[in-house]
Design a protein around this motif. Structure first.
Motif, PDB file in Angstrom:
ATOM      1  N   GLU A 181       0.851  -1.187   0.000  1.00 14.26           N
ATOM      2  CA  GLU A 181       0.000   0.000   0.000  1.00 14.26           C
ATOM      3  C   GLU A 181       0.889   1.239   0.000  1.00 14.26           C
ATOM      4  N   CYS A 206      -3.570   7.395  -2.558  1.00 13.04           N
ATOM      5  CA  CYS A 206      -3.320   6.048  -2.055  1.00 13.04           C
ATOM      6  C   CYS A 206      -3.562   5.019  -3.160  1.00 13.04           C
ATOM      7  N   THR A 235      -2.620   0.592  -4.335  1.00  4.90           N
ATOM      8  CA  THR A 235      -2.140  -0.737  -3.979  1.00  4.90           C
ATOM      9  C   THR A 235      -1.378  -1.330  -5.160  1.00  4.90           C
TER      10      THR A 235
END
Length: 379
Positions: free
Chosen positions: A338, A350, A352
């Motif tokens: 992450e 943000c 992943t």
């Protein structure tokens, strides 16, 4: 997204009801649809004389709370979810604009993409180059003298040429409409074993070369691929989901402008879901070796026009050397990492980490956008 409530924000959301993207701003904790026939695109607003004034005054319709839409599955067209905030703009990037990252590019080149060799090379030349270049202005006489000295020592590199020479490195980072946004997966090409995130400020520039706003970006970097040969830059940089921009563009107004961009401090945290590994990094725009306005001028002018404007990654100070698994091999991503990039005045981006071959395929291009807008009577 942690957006400053004093900012004028411009972005995009996939609207499940419209079956296409809408232009949005944020008001009182809600995404507000400001798409109109006169300005159906983010590009159109960025071409206006005063984009922030327009966004602040235009009426709109709330489509959902920021919190609820932020939780939606990105890439699921049946759900209203966040997109990258740009649409028709070209996506360009500058490399080697900070002394520390310049050193790491030289090390990559010398190591030919082998992370096991990087530490020894870093010990041999890293300190020398860093100490000599940290305060050197690119293209100056001092830079020319250092260039001559490094050539004499056999340490000259194409990365040093663009780092301290008169011409900046500018490349096409991603295809128009291919960038992913906040909450999405970011993709690594499966051939890479040595890679890292690159936290950057991204400028929004109109077709006239006017900087109208800024946001955050992750210029995902494959160190081994680019290190084998600079001619592999496109293979290293432009892959499915390999470019993240967001969360939204903060438009320039009386409270935010280029002085704020020049003073921006970026924080980054990588958290491994596989191994619990945590890495913190920073990038300070105060240490950039070229003025952002100069970088924009090197991109656009009589030599090259961008009718729909462009997004410009400004480069990063961050270059990870912290070992993750094997001593001496430094950092590389693991699937599921992450990545959180934040700056007080630009919010939080943000993502992943996943393989590009496993990320949602990019299937909504310019032709699809034009047809969608036409079906919605917005063209």
């Amino acid at each position: 997204m942690n957006l400053d409530e004093n900012g004028v924000w411009l972005g995009r959301v996939w609207d499940a009801k419209a079956h296409g993207p809408i232009v949005v701003t944020i008001r009182d904790g809600y995404f507000v649809d400001i798409t109109t026939k006169a300005a159906p695109l983010v590009r159109d607003i960025c071409e206006m004389p005063h984009p922030a004034a327009y966004v602040s005054s235009i009426e709109g319709i709330a489509v959902g709370t920021v919190a609820s839409i932020e939780r939606a599955a990105v890439g699921d067209y049946s759900q209203t979810h966040i997109l990258a905030p740009c649409d028709l703009q070209a996506i360009k990037a500058c490399g080697v604009t900070f002394a520390n990252s310049m050193v790491e590019r030289v090390i990559e080149e010398q190591a030919a993409g082998d992370p096991q060799k990087a530490n020894a090379i870093r010990d041999n030349i890293g300190a020398l180059i860093g100490d000599n270049l940290k305060n050197v202005k690119a293209g100056s006489k001092d830079a020319e003298q250092i260039k001559a000295a490094l050539i004499k020592e056999g340490l000259w590199s194409q990365y040093l040429e663009v780092g301290i020479g008169p011409d900046a490195e500018v490349f096409s980072k991603a295809q128009t409409l291919s960038a992913v946004g906040h909450g999405a997966e970011v993709g690594l090409h499966p051939i890479s074993d040595w890679n890292n995130p690159e936290p950057e400020v991204v400028l929004t520039v109109s077709s006239k070369g006017k900087i109208v706003g800024a946001t955050l970006g992750n210029d995902v970097n494959l160190r081994d691929v680019e290190g084998r040969s600079a001619l592999l830059l496109s293979k290293a940089k432009d892959n499915n989901a390999s470019c993240s921009i967001g969360p939204m563009i903060r438009l320039f107004d009386a409270d935010f402008g280029m002085d704020d961009v020049g003073a921006a401090e970026l924080d980054m945290t990588v958290t491994g879901t596989q191994d619990g590994f945590v890495m913190h990094g920073t990038s300070s725009m105060t240490e950039i070796s070229r003025a952002p306005s100069d970088l924009v001028q090197q991109v656009i002018g009589r030599h090259h026009q961008y009718p729909d404007g462009f997004m410009l990654f400004l480069g990063t100070l961050f270059a990870p050397t912290q070992d993750r698994d094997v001593p001496g091999e430094g950092f590389t991503h693991k699937l599921g990492d992450e990545v959180k990039i934040s700056s007080p005045k630009l919010g939080e981006l943000c993502n992943t980490v996943q393989l590009s071959t496993h990320c949602p395929e990019w299937r909504f291009g310019i032709s699809h956008l034009m047809r969608n807008l036409a079906q919605r009577d917005l063209l």
